[in-house]
Write a protein that holds these residues in place. Structure first.
Motif, mmCIF file in Angstrom:
data_model
loop_
_atom_site.group_PDB
_atom_site.id
_atom_site.type_symbol
_atom_site.label_atom_id
_atom_site.label_comp_id
_atom_site.label_asym_id
_atom_site.label_seq_id
_atom_site.Cartn_x
_atom_site.Cartn_y
_atom_site.Cartn_z
ATOM 1 N N TYR A 190 6.275 22.057 32.074
ATOM 2 C CA TYR A 190 4.875 21.604 32.110
ATOM 3 C C TYR A 190 4.790 20.072 32.123
ATOM 4 N N ALA A 280 4.897 23.959 37.901
ATOM 5 C CA ALA A 280 5.041 23.818 39.348
ATOM 6 C C ALA A 280 6.012 24.863 39.897
ATOM 7 N N ASN A 281 7.037 25.174 39.113
ATOM 8 C CA ASN A 281 8.013 26.189 39.493
ATOM 9 C C ASN A 281 7.475 27.561 39.099
ATOM 10 N N GLU A 282 7.124 28.374 40.076
ATOM 11 C CA GLU A 282 6.496 29.671 39.802
ATOM 12 C C GLU A 282 7.382 30.599 38.977
#
Length: 305
Positions: A190, A280-282
């Motif tokens: 985050y 941002a990284n799913e």
């Protein structure tokens, strides 16, 4: 090892005018602490070349050393980061720096890295403090390695509840490592923002406003999968644990009616029914199963009132 580099390391320009304690050989320890942190970064893999960023990882490493040895004495990492510019192996460019190629090439090799660390410990710290610093570095390495192991869990199917076998009799140190590893793996995703209010605060002393919070409590799930985590500021972490809001599977926020009762003093209009900030990284997005668990507990809590 290159005699020139040894000479650089043994003759850092440090402040000796202030009443620095014997533990740091009566001189400012800022530069040695920062260099030890850079060595940790190279060893752990978050520094990959001689372009040194004033990153959260570097700050975290520096303040771990500082807080353990210097206690409540205040400082800023910017002091050594910028003042090292006066040394022949360090060039500062605003919030970035360049480490001398020869020194960086040495630090990439374990035997030379240990030699450099030994020079700094012997020259700038007494024996007892040097031993403490070795322990801090080892613990920091363990935490980083464990956080990487946790991050690898996101490649597999999410399992909400893990076995408690072997997890209830660990030492205090091991529990600290586990907790810090989980928190690190979550907060990094985050970028140290609160998922609810988007706050990001890092004090000059390296303290951050956010925690890596479990969605299903560890004492229930024994689950340190980062998808069972969410980055929350201190207020929103406490409120989440107290079921004053929950996060639906569509990542929108459901506020407790308690907060709308007469006498309560909190502005919730700007976050109620809004979507939380997602990594941002799913691969690290909070797992639906974990959120549904918290939704159920939220409902049970309010039904019991």
């Amino acid at each position: 090892m290159n005699p020139e580099i040894i000479n650089w390391l043994k003759n850092l320009n440090t402040d000796k005018s202030n009443p620095w304690p014997n533990e740091v050989t009566n001189q400012a320890p800022h530069k040695p602490f920062l260099l030890l942190s850079v060595i940790d970064g190279i060893e752990q893999g978050w520094i990959e070349n001689n372009y040194i960023e004033l990153s959260s990882e570097l700050s975290g490493a520096f303040y771990r050393y500082w807080d353990e040895i210097m206690g409540d004495r205040n400082t800023k990492i910017s002091i050594p980061f910028n003042h090292l510019d006066g040394e022949p192996f360090w060039t500062t460019n605003k919030k970035n720096a360049f480490l001398d190629d020869k020194l960086f090439d040495l630090l990439k090799q374990e035997k030379h890295r240990d030699h450099v660390r030994g020079i700094l410990l012997r020259k700038y710290f007494d024996n007892e403090t040097a031993a403490k610093l070795i322990g801090i570095g080892e613990m920091s390495g363990d935490i980083w390695e464990k956080s990487k192991e946790l991050s690898e869990m996101v490649q597999n199917e999410f399992v909400a509840m893990h076995s408690s076998k072997g997890k209830t009799k660990t030492s205090i140190v091991e529990r600290q490592k586990r907790g810090q590893s989980f928190s690190l793996s979550v907060k990094n995703q985050y970028r140290y923002h609160c998922a609810v209010c988007r706050s990001k605060v890092i004090t000059p002393g390296g303290k951050v406003i956010v925690d890596g919070a479990h969605i299903i409590p560890w004492e229930v799930s024994y689950n340190d999968d980062p998808r069972n985590g969410i980055s929350l500021c201190k207020n929103h972490h406490w409120m989440f644990d107290e079921h004053l809001y929950t996060v639906r599977p569509d990542y929108t926020i459901l506020m407790s009616p308690i907060l709308s009762e007469k006498g309560q003093k909190m502005d919730i209009a700007n976050i109620a029914n809004t979507k939380i900030l997602l990594p941002a990284n799913e691969s690290y997005i909070p797992a639906e199963e974990a959120l549904l668990y918290h939704n159920r507990k939220f409902e049970e809590f309010h039904n019991s009132l």
